[in-house]
Design an enzyme around this catalytic site. Structure first.
Site, PDB file in Angstrom:
ATOM      1  N   CYS A  81       6.203  -4.557  16.157  1.00 37.80           N
ATOM      2  CA  CYS A  81       5.727  -3.545  17.114  1.00 37.80           C
ATOM      3  C   CYS A  81       4.298  -3.907  17.518  1.00 37.80           C
ATOM      4  CB  CYS A  81       5.785  -2.154  16.488  1.00 37.80           C
ATOM      5  SG  CYS A  81       7.450  -1.653  16.038  1.00 37.80           S
TER       6      CYS A  81
ATOM      7  N   GLU B 186       0.815  -1.205   0.000  1.00 38.36           N
ATOM      8  CA  GLU B 186       0.000   0.000   0.000  1.00 38.36           C
ATOM      9  C   GLU B 186       0.852   1.260   0.000  1.00 38.36           C
ATOM     10  OE1 GLU B 186      -1.678   1.028   3.962  1.00 38.36           O
ATOM     11  OE2 GLU B 186      -1.313  -1.107   4.242  1.00 38.36           O
TER      12      GLU B 186
ATOM     13  N   SER C  59      11.970   6.735   7.972  1.00 39.83           N
ATOM     14  CA  SER C  59      11.640   6.493   9.371  1.00 39.83           C
ATOM     15  C   SER C  59      12.083   5.100   9.790  1.00 39.83           C
ATOM     16  CB  SER C  59      10.113   6.633   9.537  1.00 39.83           C
ATOM     17  OG  SER C  59       9.729   6.387  10.862  1.00 39.83           O
TER      18      SER C  59
ATOM     19  N   CYS D   4       1.210  -2.052  15.802  1.00 35.85           N
ATOM     20  CA  CYS D   4       1.249  -1.735  14.374  1.00 35.85           C
ATOM     21  C   CYS D   4       0.639  -2.842  13.522  1.00 35.85           C
ATOM     22  CB  CYS D   4       2.696  -1.495  13.947  1.00 35.85           C
ATOM     23  SG  CYS D   4       2.868  -1.134  12.184  1.00 35.85           S
TER      24      CYS D   4
ATOM     25  N   GLU E 163      10.289  -1.978   7.430  1.00 31.88           N
ATOM     26  CA  GLU E 163      11.338  -1.248   8.134  1.00 31.88           C
ATOM     27  C   GLU E 163      12.417  -0.889   7.106  1.00 31.88           C
ATOM     28  OE1 GLU E 163      12.175   0.343  10.852  1.00 31.88           O
ATOM     29  OE2 GLU E 163      14.193   0.538  10.038  1.00 31.88           O
TER      30      GLU E 163
ATOM     31  N   CYS F 140       3.400   8.447   1.143  1.00 28.90           N
ATOM     32  CA  CYS F 140       3.901   7.501   2.137  1.00 28.90           C
ATOM     33  C   CYS F 140       4.166   6.172   1.433  1.00 28.90           C
ATOM     34  CB  CYS F 140       2.867   7.359   3.252  1.00 28.90           C
ATOM     35  SG  CYS F 140       3.348   6.210   4.538  1.00 28.90           S
TER      36      CYS F 140
ATOM     37  N   CYS G 139       6.303  -6.982   7.588  1.00 26.48           N
ATOM     38  CA  CYS G 139       7.362  -6.403   8.422  1.00 26.48           C
ATOM     39  C   CYS G 139       7.685  -7.370   9.557  1.00 26.48           C
ATOM     40  CB  CYS G 139       6.887  -5.067   8.999  1.00 26.48           C
ATOM     41  SG  CYS G 139       8.164  -4.218   9.965  1.00 26.48           S
TER      42      CYS G 139
ATOM     43  N   CYS H 123      -2.306   3.225   8.778  1.00 21.33           N
ATOM     44  CA  CYS H 123      -1.167   2.324   8.947  1.00 21.33           C
ATOM     45  C   CYS H 123      -1.437   0.867   8.625  1.00 21.33           C
ATOM     46  CB  CYS H 123      -0.630   2.408  10.370  1.00 21.33           C
ATOM     47  SG  CYS H 123       0.198   3.941  10.675  1.00 21.33           S
TER      48      CYS H 123
HETATM   49  N1  SAH Z   1       9.319   0.807  10.325  1.00 19.81           N
HETATM   50  C1  SAH Z   1       9.477   2.221  10.308  1.00 19.81           C
HETATM   51  C2  SAH Z   1       8.584   2.945   9.315  1.00 19.81           C
HETATM   52  C3  SAH Z   1       7.168   2.500   9.132  1.00 19.81           C
HETATM   53  S1  SAH Z   1       5.974   2.904  10.346  1.00 19.81           S
HETATM   54  C4  SAH Z   1       9.330   2.796  11.705  1.00 19.81           C
HETATM   55  O1  SAH Z   1       9.053   2.040  12.626  1.00 19.81           O
HETATM   56  O2  SAH Z   1       9.551   3.987  11.893  1.00 19.81           O
HETATM   57  C5  SAH Z   1       5.784   4.651  10.353  1.00 19.81           C
HETATM   58  C6  SAH Z   1       5.347   5.187  11.697  1.00 19.81           C
HETATM   59  O3  SAH Z   1       3.976   4.861  11.993  1.00 19.81           O
HETATM   60  C7  SAH Z   1       6.171   4.638  12.851  1.00 19.81           C
HETATM   61  O4  SAH Z   1       6.472   5.672  13.744  1.00 19.81           O
HETATM   62  C8  SAH Z   1       5.191   3.648  13.454  1.00 19.81           C
HETATM   63  O5  SAH Z   1       5.528   3.308  14.775  1.00 19.81           O
HETATM   64  C9  SAH Z   1       3.890   4.386  13.324  1.00 19.81           C
HETATM   65  N2  SAH Z   1       2.680   3.574  13.495  1.00 19.81           N
HETATM   66  C10 SAH Z   1       2.551   2.231  13.402  1.00 19.81           C
HETATM   67  N3  SAH Z   1       1.276   1.845  13.648  1.00 19.81           N
HETATM   68  C11 SAH Z   1       0.586   2.977  13.898  1.00 19.81           C
HETATM   69  C12 SAH Z   1      -0.782   3.250  14.198  1.00 19.81           C
HETATM   70  N4  SAH Z   1      -1.675   2.265  14.272  1.00 19.81           N
HETATM   71  N5  SAH Z   1      -1.155   4.532  14.372  1.00 19.81           N
HETATM   72  C13 SAH Z   1      -0.246   5.547  14.238  1.00 19.81           C
HETATM   73  N6  SAH Z   1       1.045   5.354  13.954  1.00 19.81           N
HETATM   74  C14 SAH Z   1       1.473   4.085  13.790  1.00 19.81           C
END
Ligand code: SAH
Length: 341
Positions: free
Chosen positions: A114, A90, A189, A117, A158, A103, A110, A331
């Protein structure tokens, strides 16, 4: 077939030279691909017939296949693209007063896991190639007929777990002979892959760097982001310090506000102690709810208090507004829902 969107200008030059063509043909090709937006080699009228025939034979200009395209009232567009091997990724376009920001995803799925996420609900299937990342930009520009001014590598994946292709992507989109998106208009990021933060400081072309912090202490961060067990906060902070020493570039810390988890004033105090003295600022992000998880969004009043506390303690912060939540654009959610069908 070689997808030409995957070559940096330098790589395009050596590819052409290896095949007995001229170095300057690479600049011509970049101009056709990224400025004139050519979709076939035949229209590249200033290239020799022979070169066009060679390109036709060996190379492709591949836009991505649009599987789904949704857009919301606030100007957010969400795309689900199908890749050549059937996987889906996406890409989200956001409309801001300063321009259009895309984006971009860097991996299919991934592995960072986390706990909040949606992207991590699917393990990584594979890295995206640089061509597939560039194609996200080219396809969106083509479908909507717009010029993208800003890029954030914040989609699924990532980026620093796919380091070489992400670097190549940044070089390609930044090239003055191509899309010419400025380094300061590109943000990569990371969840905090320390060796790659250190390596990134030495790259000739670099973007803004955002580090997803989300917690001000290791005990909490270990729970939210398993990668913290490998690269704890003190190592991240040290890497950010060395990054700043080398580059003089300010780092952004992303901090997701999760109700009752990391959003108290005590957390704000810990956070300001942790990053005080670093040339950095904090981007507070509202949580976009994911049905599979228990986390809730911090309400606006509390988010404002958190923000005020940081600023009172000398930390520069912004409170990001949510976009596209009505179309699950925040996300990793569209792809997941799609695959569950
Ligand atoms: N893997 C990288 C980039 C992708 S995520 C990273 O971790 O930075 C981009 C951002 O969105 C990250 O800060 C991530 O933690 C955040 N994110 C993930 N799930 C989310 C959610 N449900 N709501 C808001 N931000 C979220």
């Amino acid at each position: 077939m070689i997808n030409l969107y995957g070559f940096t200008l330098e790589e395009m030059q050596s590819f052409l030279i290896t095949n007995s063509y001229k170095k300057f043909n690479a600049s011509q090709l970049f101009d056709w691909l990224y400025v004139k937006k050519a979709k076939s080699f035949q229209e590249m009228s200033n290239l020799s017939k022979e070169l066009r025939a060679f390109l036709d034979e060996a190379c492709a200009i591949d836009l991505l296949k649009v599987q789904q395209h949704q857009h919301s009232a606030d100007g957010t567009h969400k795309f689900l693209f199908e890749l050549y091997d059937g996987y889906a990724i996406e890409t989200v376009l956001m409309t801001h007063d300063y321009g259009l920001s895309l984006c971009v995803s860097s991996q299919v799925g991934c592995n960072m896991g986390c706990s909040f996420c949606a992207s991590g609900l699917k393990k990584k299937n594979r890295n995206l190639t640089s061509a597939e990342m560039v194609s996200q930009v080219m396809t969106v520009e083509d479908v909507i007929g717009v010029k993208i001014t800003h890029l954030v590598v914040m989609g699924t994946g990532e980026p620093f777990d796919n380091y070489d292709n992400v670097i190549r992507f940044v070089k390609i989109v930044n090239d003055a002979k191509g899309l010419a998106i400025g380094q300061r208009h590109i943000t990569v990021s990371t969840c905090g892959i320390v060796p790659m933060i250190i390596a990134y400081a030495d790259e000739p072309v670099r973007s803004n760097l955002a580090v997803s912090l989300h917690a001000p202490n290791d005990e909490l961060r270990n729970r939210l982001m398993p990668i913290n067990k490998r690269y704890p906060l003190k190592d991240i902070i040290a890497a950010c310090e060395s990054y700043f020493e080398k580059t003089s570039r300010r780092i952004t810390f992303e901090y997701l506000l999760l109700s009752g988890v990391n959003d108290t004033l005590a957390h704000a105090d810990q956070l300001s102690d942790l990053i005080r003295g670093l040339n950095a600022y904090v981007n507070l992000i509202p949580y976009n709810r994911v049905a599979e998880f228990q986390y809730e969004q911090t309400d606006m009043g509390k988010a404002m208090q958190f923000y005020d506390r940081l600023t009172k303690r000398g930390i520069t912060a912004t409170l990001r507004k949510e976009q596209g939540s009505d179309i699950d654009a925040a996300c990793g959610q569209l792809r997941f829902k799609h695959e569950e069908k």
